[in-house]
Design a protein around this motif. Sequence first.
Motif, short mmCIF file in Angstrom:
data_model
loop_
_atom_site.label_atom_id
_atom_site.label_comp_id
_atom_site.label_asym_id
_atom_site.label_seq_id
_atom_site.Cartn_x
_atom_site.Cartn_y
_atom_site.Cartn_z
N GLY A 37 8.35 -29.07 -32.66
CA GLY A 37 7.32 -29.15 -31.62
C GLY A 37 6.89 -30.55 -31.28
N GLY A 38 5.57 -30.73 -31.21
CA GLY A 38 5.02 -32.00 -30.74
C GLY A 38 4.95 -33.08 -31.80
N GLY A 39 5.39 -32.81 -33.01
CA GLY A 39 5.44 -33.88 -34.00
C GLY A 39 4.74 -33.58 -35.32
N GLY A 95 4.94 -20.36 -33.52
CA GLY A 95 5.53 -19.37 -32.63
C GLY A 95 6.19 -20.00 -31.42
N SER A 96 5.62 -21.07 -30.92
CA SER A 96 6.18 -21.67 -29.70
C SER A 96 7.58 -22.22 -29.94
CB SER A 96 5.25 -22.77 -29.17
OG SER A 96 4.05 -22.19 -28.72
N VAL A 97 7.76 -22.90 -31.07
CA VAL A 97 9.09 -23.46 -31.38
C VAL A 97 10.08 -22.33 -31.61
CG1 VAL A 97 10.40 -24.80 -33.07
CG2 VAL A 97 8.15 -25.62 -32.30
N GLY A 160 3.32 -18.18 -14.81
CA GLY A 160 3.23 -17.00 -15.67
C GLY A 160 3.88 -17.20 -17.03
N LYS A 161 3.60 -16.24 -17.93
CA LYS A 161 4.26 -16.22 -19.24
C LYS A 161 5.04 -14.92 -19.31
CE LYS A 161 2.32 -17.65 -22.96
NZ LYS A 161 1.44 -17.78 -24.14
N PHE A 162 6.33 -15.02 -19.66
CA PHE A 162 7.20 -13.85 -19.57
C PHE A 162 7.88 -13.56 -20.90
CE2 PHE A 162 6.75 -15.86 -15.48
CZ PHE A 162 6.37 -14.78 -14.68
O1 NZQ Z 1 3.85 -28.83 -31.81
P1 NZQ Z 1 3.37 -29.30 -33.13
O2 NZQ Z 1 3.15 -30.77 -33.20
O3 NZQ Z 1 4.19 -28.79 -34.27
O4 NZQ Z 1 1.88 -28.70 -33.31
C1 NZQ Z 1 1.63 -27.32 -33.25
C2 NZQ Z 1 0.92 -26.90 -31.97
O5 NZQ Z 1 0.21 -27.96 -31.41
C3 NZQ Z 1 0.59 -27.03 -34.30
N1 NZQ Z 1 1.17 -26.73 -35.61
C4 NZQ Z 1 2.04 -25.75 -35.94
N2 NZQ Z 1 2.25 -25.76 -37.27
C5 NZQ Z 1 1.52 -26.77 -37.78
C6 NZQ Z 1 0.84 -27.40 -36.73
N3 NZQ Z 1 0.02 -28.47 -36.92
C7 NZQ Z 1 -0.13 -28.90 -38.19
N4 NZQ Z 1 0.46 -28.32 -39.25
C8 NZQ Z 1 1.29 -27.26 -39.11
N5 NZQ Z 1 1.81 -26.66 -40.18
O6 NZQ Z 1 -0.09 -25.87 -33.84
C9 NZQ Z 1 -0.11 -25.89 -32.41
C10 NZQ Z 1 0.15 -24.50 -31.88
O7 NZQ Z 1 1.46 -24.09 -32.19
P2 NZQ Z 1 2.12 -22.83 -31.48
O8 NZQ Z 1 3.48 -22.66 -32.02
O9 NZQ Z 1 1.96 -22.93 -30.00
O10 NZQ Z 1 1.15 -21.62 -31.95
P3 NZQ Z 1 1.46 -20.12 -32.27
O11 NZQ Z 1 2.27 -19.96 -33.50
O12 NZQ Z 1 0.15 -19.47 -32.22
O13 NZQ Z 1 2.38 -19.64 -31.06
C11 NZQ Z 1 1.84 -19.32 -29.81
C12 NZQ Z 1 2.93 -18.89 -28.88
O14 NZQ Z 1 3.55 -17.68 -29.34
C13 NZQ Z 1 3.53 -16.69 -28.30
C14 NZQ Z 1 2.30 -17.05 -27.54
O15 NZQ Z 1 2.27 -16.47 -26.25
C15 NZQ Z 1 2.39 -18.56 -27.50
O16 NZQ Z 1 3.27 -18.98 -26.50
N6 NZQ Z 1 3.61 -15.35 -28.89
C16 NZQ Z 1 4.79 -14.95 -29.39
C17 NZQ Z 1 4.98 -13.69 -29.89
C18 NZQ Z 1 6.28 -13.25 -30.42
N7 NZQ Z 1 7.32 -14.06 -30.35
O17 NZQ Z 1 6.43 -12.13 -30.92
C19 NZQ Z 1 3.90 -12.69 -29.91
C20 NZQ Z 1 2.56 -13.30 -29.70
O18 NZQ Z 1 1.70 -12.29 -29.25
C21 NZQ Z 1 2.50 -14.44 -28.78
O19 NZQ Z 1 2.42 -14.01 -27.43
#
Ligand code: NZQ
Length: 388
Positions: A37-39, A95-97, A160-162
């Motif tokens: 992700g972002g670092g 989750g995003s990655v 949108g988010k898909f």
């Molecule tokens: O990008 P980096 O620098 O890594 O920072 C991330 C990000 O800014 C940070 N982070 C993650 N692990 C970390 C950390 N920071 C410090 N230490 C760590 N160990 O956290 C921030 C958010 O990360 P992100 O991956 O966006 O959060 P999340 O896991 O909540 O994922 C959200 C995404 O998942 C989707 C959502 O819509 C959203 O796009 N979803 C995916 C689902 C699925 N695949 O089944 C179901 C969910 O309902 C959801 O919709």
Amino acid sequence: MFNFDFYNPTHIVFGKDRLAELDTLVPKDAKILITYGGGSAVRSGLIDRITKSLGNRKVEQFGGIEPNPSLETCERAVAFIKDHDMDFILAVGGGSVVDATKLIVLGAKYDGPVLDVLKAGVPAVPTSMVPEAVPFGTVMTLPATGSEMNNGAVITYGDGKFPVFSDLVFPKFSMLDPTLTFTLPEKQVKNGVIDTFVHTTEQYLTYPVDGRIQDRFAEGILQTMIEIGRQTVEEPENYDVRANHVWASTLALNSLIGAGVPQDWATHLIGHELTAAYHLDHGITLAIVLPALLTVKKADKLDKLVQYAERVWHIDEGSKDEKADAAIAKTREFFESLGVSTHLKDYDLDETSIERIVKQLEEHGMVALGEHGDITPDVTREILKRAL
Ligand code: NZQ
Ligand code: ZN
């Protein structure tokens, strides 16, 4: 209980001090792309430790995957994989990655625009279109989405988010080391608690079909999250508490509790529009929408709300209606107790935001949501008014 298939081939590698096992989990001769992700994973030294575990294998990196990952980012990664002939992907992050990586591994095996794959994502990308995916594993650093053990991803495209689904995108393995989550910002831990909770309610607070095992698993996850929610926020390095959070997040969305029972998902689909429009974190949108949705849909969900009141919140007094009301109030209090506000106005959103969200839902064809398909744009409007 409804008929169902249960299929989940992901190997879970759970616990601390297991990174070295990547050496046996990843094929020996693989050319590996690490996606991140972002670092945060660079700053914590995790990427270095992972690279070391992979020994002499050829490793490339693709960083910069943003929260709520975009199609464009996935397209860049797909081009990289096609150019460099990478044959195993290791997703390191939240989750995003992992979600982005899922679209990437499909896109890399498709001879055309990645957008085609995203557009074909529901109910699932046909294997006639994409017959295989680049194999991938994950090192999960944020307990929330369950993406580490499911076949879905959510990708941002335009306004949108898909969702995109495919059985080809179950990770080969997911390493879940609770200590890797210790560096999370407090806000993300709160988001993770709420996401886990709401994944469970989406598959539980519907109508009864005598799915006793599914109900009791769901109630176990909800009770565990209520027990540990605040503690995992306040004591980020309490291993056992965080370990329970991590495992609950995985089990809340790996098909187990949803097998053979009705599912709602309206809170998520409305929440996704809030994220797309106002960049609110996914977890925050759920905390706003769920209590309002349960209030508006109380009559349809009454039997399960009463069961939830009695078994999860131990509310034994009052009529069915009063028990349901008390359980909804407890749910809101739980989110607020984590320090997450549950009203649109707390995020500077007023009436005007409601019309925007309703319009977006209409544009995206989300006009018949919920377990009965009866959450129309008018009902969504009412839900969002309750959420003000
Ligand atoms: O990008 P980096 O620098 O890594 O920072 C991330 C990000 O800014 C940070 N982070 C993650 N692990 C970390 C950390 N920071 C410090 N230490 C760590 N160990 O956290 C921030 C958010 O990360 P992100 O991956 O966006 O959060 P999340 O896991 O909540 O994922 C959200 C995404 O998942 C989707 C959502 O819509 C959203 O796009 N979803 C995916 C689902 C699925 N695949 O089944 C179901 C969910 O309902 C959801 O919709
Ligand atoms: Zn979610």
